[in-house]
Design an enzyme around this catalytic site. Structure first.
Site, PDB file in Angstrom:
ATOM      1  CG  ASN A 117       7.081   1.921   1.744  1.00 13.89           C
ATOM      2  OD1 ASN A 117       6.687   2.994   1.284  1.00 13.89           O
ATOM      3  ND2 ASN A 117       6.259   1.033   2.294  1.00 13.89           N
ATOM      4  N   GLY A 118       8.774   4.917   2.734  1.00 16.12           N
ATOM      5  CA  GLY A 118       8.353   5.784   3.815  1.00 16.12           C
ATOM      6  C   GLY A 118       9.055   7.123   3.784  1.00 16.12           C
ATOM      7  CD  GLU A 119       8.089  12.596   4.632  1.00 16.13           C
ATOM      8  OE1 GLU A 119       8.394  13.788   4.706  1.00 16.13           O
ATOM      9  OE2 GLU A 119       6.931  12.192   4.386  1.00 16.13           O
ATOM     10  CG  ASP A 169      13.795  10.224   3.076  1.00 12.03           C
ATOM     11  OD1 ASP A 169      14.061   9.848   1.924  1.00 12.03           O
ATOM     12  OD2 ASP A 169      12.650  10.132   3.561  1.00 12.03           O
ATOM     13  CB  CYS A 172       8.239   3.408  -2.154  1.00 12.56           C
ATOM     14  SG  CYS A 172       8.646   5.115  -2.592  1.00 12.56           S
ATOM     15  NE  ARG A 226      12.853   7.894  -5.458  1.00 12.64           N
ATOM     16  CZ  ARG A 226      13.421   8.927  -6.056  1.00 12.64           C
ATOM     17  NH1 ARG A 226      13.845   8.825  -7.284  1.00 12.64           N
ATOM     18  NH2 ARG A 226      13.585  10.071  -5.408  1.00 12.64           N
ATOM     19  CG  LEU A 227       4.921   8.239  -5.292  1.00 11.34           C
ATOM     20  CD1 LEU A 227       4.364   8.316  -6.696  1.00 11.34           C
ATOM     21  CD2 LEU A 227       3.787   8.210  -4.272  1.00 11.34           C
ATOM     22  CB  SER A 228      10.156  10.281  -7.734  1.00 15.70           C
ATOM     23  OG  SER A 228      10.706   9.137  -8.338  1.00 15.70           O
ATOM     24  CB  ILE A 229       8.049  12.300  -2.615  1.00 17.81           C
ATOM     25  CG1 ILE A 229       6.786  11.548  -3.077  1.00 17.81           C
ATOM     26  CG2 ILE A 229       7.658  13.534  -1.800  1.00 17.81           C
ATOM     27  CD1 ILE A 229       5.932  11.030  -1.953  1.00 17.81           C
TER      28      ILE A 229
END
Length: 217
Positions: free
Chosen positions: A74-76, A99, A2, A49-52
Site C-alpha cells: 500500500n503506497g508508492e 514499484d 490501497c 488495489r487502487l490501480s495507478i
C-alpha cells in the site's frame, strides 16, 4: 490508496480463505479496482488495489518464484525506476512495470538492509516462504496506516482498523485514546481507539521468524 491485511497463526492453525475474505471486505473503499490473496498454511495475506502504476499487469500479491518471496504494497516507492535499473544490471528480470515488484528483488539482493534503499510512503508485507519469515514495514513518516492485533495465538494486521475488529472478540474502547482524539483530532503513539489493537509506529517494522516476533525501527 490501497489496503493490505493478513493473519499469522503462532499455533500453526491453517488460515482460512473466509478469514481473509472478511478482512478484505472491509477495505473495498481503499481499493475498488482489484483484490488478491496468498495463503501458505498458517499464514495468509490479502490486499485491495487502487490501480495507478502498471494498471494492467501490477496485480498483487507479486511473487518471486526463484526465492519463494511474496509481497503486497500500500503506497508508492518514489525511486523505484532508479532501483529497477540497478537491479536489471544484476540480471533481475521484471515481469511488471510496478514499484511493488522492485521490493521483492531488492530484498533478495540486500536482505533486511533493503529498506535503507527505499524512498516513499508505504506499508508493505514481504513473506519469505522458504525461510518462513514475515516482514511488515511502515514508512518513516507514518503516512500509510498499519494496525495490528497480537496475542499468544495469532497476529492480525491491516491498513484498516475495522478489518481487524471483525476478526477479534475483545473489541473494547480505549477511553484514553478517545479523549486524545476529542482533544487532538487523532490518537497519538502506538495506541488506537480499540484497546486491543495497536498502530505500527512510523519507521518501524514487524519481523516474525520461527514464531518469534520482534518490532524494530
Amino acid at each position: 490508496m490501497c489496503g493490505i491485511s493478513g493473519i499469522y497463526n503462532f499455533n500453526q492453525k491453517i488460515v482460512e480463505q473466509k478469514e481473509l475474505n472478511l478482512l478484505n471486505s472491509r477495505m473495498e473503499f481503499r481499493g475498488p479496482d482489484d483484490q488478491g490473496y496468498y495463503l501458505a498454511d498458517h499464514f495468509g495475506m490479502c490486499m485491495r488495489r487502487l490501480s495507478i502504476i502498471d494498471v494492467n499487469n501490477g496485480k498483487q500479491p507479486i511473487s518471486y518464484e526463484k526465492n519463494d518471496l511474496h509481497v503486497i504494497l500500500n503506497g508508492e516507492i518514489y525511486n523505484y525506476i532508479e532501483l529497477r535499473d540497478q537491479l536489471k544490471q544484476k540480471n533481475y528480470v521484471f515481469k511488471t512495470n510496478s514499484d511493488t515488484e522492485v521490493l521483492l528483488y531488492l530484498y533478495s539482493e540486500h536482505g533486511e538492509n533493503f529498506i535503507n534503499y527505499i524512498n516513499g510512503i508505504f506499508s508493505f508485507v514481504i513473506y519469505d516462504n522458504k525461510h518462513k519469515k514475515l516482514l511488515i514495514y511502515r514508512d518513516r513518516l507514518g503516512v500509510k496506516p498499519l494496525y495490528y492485533y497480537l496475542d499468544n495465538k495469532k497476529l492480525i494486521f491491516s491498513s484498516n482498523l475495522d478489518s481487524i475488529s471483525k476478526l477479534i472478540k475483545n473489541n473494547e474502547i480505549d477511553y484514553h485514546s478517545l479523549f486524545s482524539y476529542l482533544i487532538n483530532n487523532y490518537v497519538p503513539g502506538q495506541n488506537s481507539i480499540n484497546n486491543n489493537v495497536k498502530k505500527l509506529l512510523p519507521g518501524s517494522f514487524i519481523s516474525v521468524e520461527n514464531n518469534n516476533l520482534k518490532i524494530k525501527s
